[in-house]
Design an enzyme around this catalytic site. Structure first.
Site, PDB file in Angstrom:
ATOM      1  N   TRP A  13      39.822  31.925  47.287  1.00  0.00           N
ATOM      2  CA  TRP A  13      40.928  31.947  46.343  1.00  0.00           C
ATOM      3  C   TRP A  13      40.814  30.789  45.320  1.00  0.00           C
ATOM      4  CZ3 TRP A  13      45.940  32.037  50.156  1.00  0.00           C
ATOM      5  CH2 TRP A  13      45.621  33.122  51.165  1.00  0.00           C
ATOM      6  N   GLU A 100      30.504  26.642  41.193  1.00  0.00           N
ATOM      7  CA  GLU A 100      31.188  25.884  40.320  1.00  0.00           C
ATOM      8  C   GLU A 100      31.640  24.511  40.550  1.00  0.00           C
ATOM      9  OE1 GLU A 100      34.688  28.693  41.295  1.00  0.00           O
ATOM     10  OE2 GLU A 100      33.644  30.412  40.287  1.00  0.00           O
ATOM     11  N   GLY A 176      32.810  36.172  38.539  1.00  0.00           N
ATOM     12  CA  GLY A 176      33.918  36.297  37.434  1.00  0.00           C
ATOM     13  C   GLY A 176      33.630  37.161  36.286  1.00  0.00           C
ATOM     14  N   GLY A 237      35.687  36.419  45.093  1.00  0.00           N
ATOM     15  CA  GLY A 237      36.632  35.617  44.363  1.00  0.00           C
ATOM     16  C   GLY A 237      37.706  36.301  43.818  1.00  0.00           C
ATOM     17  N   GLY A 238      37.830  36.693  42.895  1.00  0.00           N
ATOM     18  CA  GLY A 238      38.729  37.587  42.187  1.00  0.00           C
ATOM     19  C   GLY A 238      39.584  38.674  42.969  1.00  0.00           C
TER      20      GLY A 238
HETATM   21  P1  13P Z   1      34.198  36.694  41.866  1.00  0.00           P
HETATM   22  O1  13P Z   1      34.372  37.543  43.104  1.00  0.00           O
HETATM   23  O2  13P Z   1      35.331  36.442  41.104  1.00  0.00           O
HETATM   24  O3  13P Z   1      33.125  37.133  40.983  1.00  0.00           O
HETATM   25  O4  13P Z   1      33.770  35.266  42.410  1.00  0.00           O
HETATM   26  C1  13P Z   1      32.750  35.120  43.158  1.00  0.00           C
HETATM   27  C2  13P Z   1      32.885  33.817  43.843  1.00  0.00           C
HETATM   28  O5  13P Z   1      32.496  32.811  43.275  1.00  0.00           O
HETATM   29  C3  13P Z   1      33.061  33.692  45.169  1.00  0.00           C
HETATM   30  O6  13P Z   1      32.975  32.360  45.706  1.00  0.00           O
END
Ligand code: 13P
Length: 254
Positions: A13, A100, A176, A237-238
């Protein structure tokens, strides 16, 4: 489709969701996904929502993960959270070395390996993330970069610890951005990672390690990605922030 390894879908999240929003989502997930037994389902809320989410998923098929932890057990480390405190909320998994954190918190492989060892010692399952940047891919260095990350961030783990560890291949350029690696690109790197694991720990252990793909996984590409022989799940992620998209990803991965 029968897979050698159990699929694991985890929602990262990131820095999203108040406690109220978190509860809203997990109540929905609990309802929607109650019948799913074929997939390990994990949600990784921010620290501030762990306690509430932990209570909300009690006696369900949803497991709890954290997004980071300290390498230390306790002491004068302002702002850090150790494994023992995560375990108070029945956390079972912890994401380590997300790109990140590698980028914004300057985490390096050596630190990530100490965190992974600390997690395993505390009986938490680490989800260790690796992946190349766009520049690294375009200059043909994907395998070199990923191998160095695997060797560095899993350094010192025993075979038994390695087997329990989950890996996540997350190409930085796909996070992302809406740009997913093609299933063939993902499979190629996943197979390569398994080869590196085999060199480190032998074929048998390498075959048991689950490797998730992460980077713009959505309900409409999950099935294709999961159909690859070495893709054993997703770190989302998203699309993990909404009930519909995350539950569809889980269902489409079976
Ligand atoms: P997204 O699914 O938003 O591209 O993010 C992937 C992610 O970094 C999951 O840890």
């Amino acid at each position: 489709m029968e897979k050698e390894r159990k699929i694991i879908i985890a929602g990262n999240w990131k820095m999203n969701k108040t406690v109220a929003e978190a509860l809203d989502l997990v109540h929905g997930l609990r309802r929607e996904l109650a019948a799913i037994k074929e997939v390990d389902i994990v949600v990784c809320p921010p620290f501030t929502a762990l306690e509430s989410v932990s209570k909300a998923i009690l006696d369900s098929n949803i497991r709890l993960g954290a997004q980071n932890m300290s390498e230390h057990g306790e002491g004068a480390y302002t702002g850090e959270i150790p494994a023992g405190m995560l375990k108070e909320f029945s956390v079972g998994y912890v994401i380590l070395g997300h790109s990140e954190r590698r980028q914004f918190q300057r985490e390096d492989d050596a630190l990530i390996s100490r965190k992974a060892a600390a997690a395993l010692t505390a009986n938490l399952i680490p989800i260790v993330c690796v992946g190349e940047t766009l520049l690294e891919r375009e200059s043909g260095r994907t395998q070199k970069v990923v191998e160095a990350q695997i060797r560095g961030s899993l350094a010192g783990l025993s075979g038994e610890q390695m087997e329990k560890t989950v890996l996540a291949y997350e190409p930085v350029w796909a996070i992302g951005t809406g740009k997913t690696a093609t299933s063939a690109q993902a499979q190629e790197v996943h197979a390569f990672i398994r080869k590196v694991l085999a060199a480190l720990h032998g074929e048998l252990i390498a075959r048991r390690v689950r490797i998730q793909y992460g980077g713009s996984v959505k309900a409409n590409n999950a099935r294709e990605l999961m159909s690859q022989p070495d893709v054993d799940g997703a770190l989302v992620g998203g699309a993990s922030l909404e009930l519909r998209s995350f539950s569809d990803i889980v269902r489409n991965s079976i």
